[in-house]
Design an enzyme around this catalytic site. Structure first.
Site, PDB file in Angstrom:
ATOM      1  N   ALA A 130       0.792  -1.225   0.000  1.00  0.00           N
ATOM      2  CA  ALA A 130       0.000   0.000   0.000  1.00  0.00           C
ATOM      3  C   ALA A 130       0.823   1.273   0.000  1.00  0.00           C
ATOM      4  O   ALA A 130       0.265   2.362  -0.064  1.00  0.00           O
ATOM      5  CB  ALA A 130      -0.923   0.007   1.218  1.00  0.00           C
ATOM      6  N   ASN A 196       0.570  -4.057   8.086  1.00  0.00           N
ATOM      7  CA  ASN A 196       1.590  -4.636   7.222  1.00  0.00           C
ATOM      8  C   ASN A 196       2.521  -3.565   6.666  1.00  0.00           C
ATOM      9  O   ASN A 196       3.709  -3.817   6.448  1.00  0.00           O
ATOM     10  CB  ASN A 196       0.947  -5.415   6.075  1.00  0.00           C
ATOM     11  N   HIS A 226      -0.708   7.216   4.345  1.00  0.00           N
ATOM     12  CA  HIS A 226       0.543   6.685   4.876  1.00  0.00           C
ATOM     13  C   HIS A 226       1.624   7.753   4.726  1.00  0.00           C
ATOM     14  O   HIS A 226       1.806   8.299   3.636  1.00  0.00           O
ATOM     15  CB  HIS A 226       0.963   5.425   4.127  1.00  0.00           C
TER      16      HIS A 226
END
Length: 273
Positions: A130, A196, A226
């Site tokens: 991601a 993760n 993120h």
């Protein structure tokens, strides 16, 4: 004319049949040089796997039940799937790509997977999933890193079913709430379905125990955000990405599924950007 040493086709086995795996299979369905022939699933879930992938994909409950040669295994099943089946593929000499990077926060499992890869002459590839900038972070590690931090912001729904529910009223948040602050190892172990990315960043950079992580539920956003900051001999960088979740699963990033497809195609292309 085939070129010696190049992979001309891939015979693939999947671990898991959830939203990420289903996306991957759909994206590869029209490739004449890719065949997804097997899926490893839990006992009693064979019919669900057939429904997800179609009749051409054969469900099994153990890697040893696969009687044909496999060129590549793909793990999209989460930590339990990698823990249950990853070592068996690697010992068999089958390269394995995974998005369950947080499972390696379990030091014993990490050792087992590494030993299995050595024994089988295979390779375990941890996908960036991601988040981006992992190539830059891994390169910066060569010269030495002084600090790496990671902040994950998700809508409250993205944290449902996690320890965040014990700390925050996710349904009534009116402002951002931080529900975890600590090491990447602790984040990956406590949030196996959500952190993760924290493990990916840590494994590429300063390690699971040195990488600092904050996890935030933010009612003002509708994407998974993120943020990475890193400093070292190379200089410093900051990186932010806002990723959409898969429509079928608010906990899974669409970019994660896309990164799996890209990794598969990289094995077939003569030039890799």
């Amino acid at each position: 004319m085939p070129v010696e040493g190049r992979i001309e086709a891939l015979h693939i086995a999947m671990i898991g049949h959830g939203p990420i795996a289903s996306y991957v299979v759909r994206q590869l369905a029209d490739r004449p040089d890719v065949t997804v022939a097997w899926v490893v699933c839990r006992a009693g879930r064979e019919d669900a796997a057939k429904t997800a992938f179609g009749p051409k994909v054969h469900p099994v409950v153990r890697v040893d039940d696969i009687g044909e040669a496999v060129d590549l295994a793909i793990d999209c099943a989460g930590h339990d799937g990698l823990r249950s089946h990853g070592a068996a593929f690697l010992r068999r000499g089958v390269d394995l790509i995974t998005v369950s990077n947080g499972a390696l926060a379990d030091a014993e499992l990490a050792e087992i997977l590494e030993a299995s890869a050595f024994a089988g002459g295979a390779q375990l590839e941890l996908l960036s999933g991601a988040v981006g900038a992992i190539d830059a972070l891994a390169a910066a590690k060569i010269g030495g890193l002084a600090r790496v931090s990671y902040v994950a912001r998700k809508p409250p729904a993205g944290w449902k079913g996690t320890p965040a529910e014990l700390l925050l009223d996710l349904g009534r948040l009116t402002k951002p709430g931080c529900h975890f602050e600590g090491s990447a190892r602790e984040a990956a172990l406590r949030y196996p379905k959500n952190a993760n990315v924290a493990a990916t960043i840590a494994l590429a950079g300063t390690g699971l125990d040195e990488t600092q992580v904050r996890l935030i539920a933010d009612p003002a956003i509708d994407a998974n955000c993120h943020e990475i900051e890193a400093e070292g001999a190379f200089g410093k960088f900051s990186f932010k990405i806002e990723g959409n979740p898969l429509p079928d699963n608010p906990k899974s990033s669409a970019l994660t599924a896309m990164s799996v497809v890209r990794s598969v195609l990289n094995r077939l292309e003569p030039v890799i950007p």
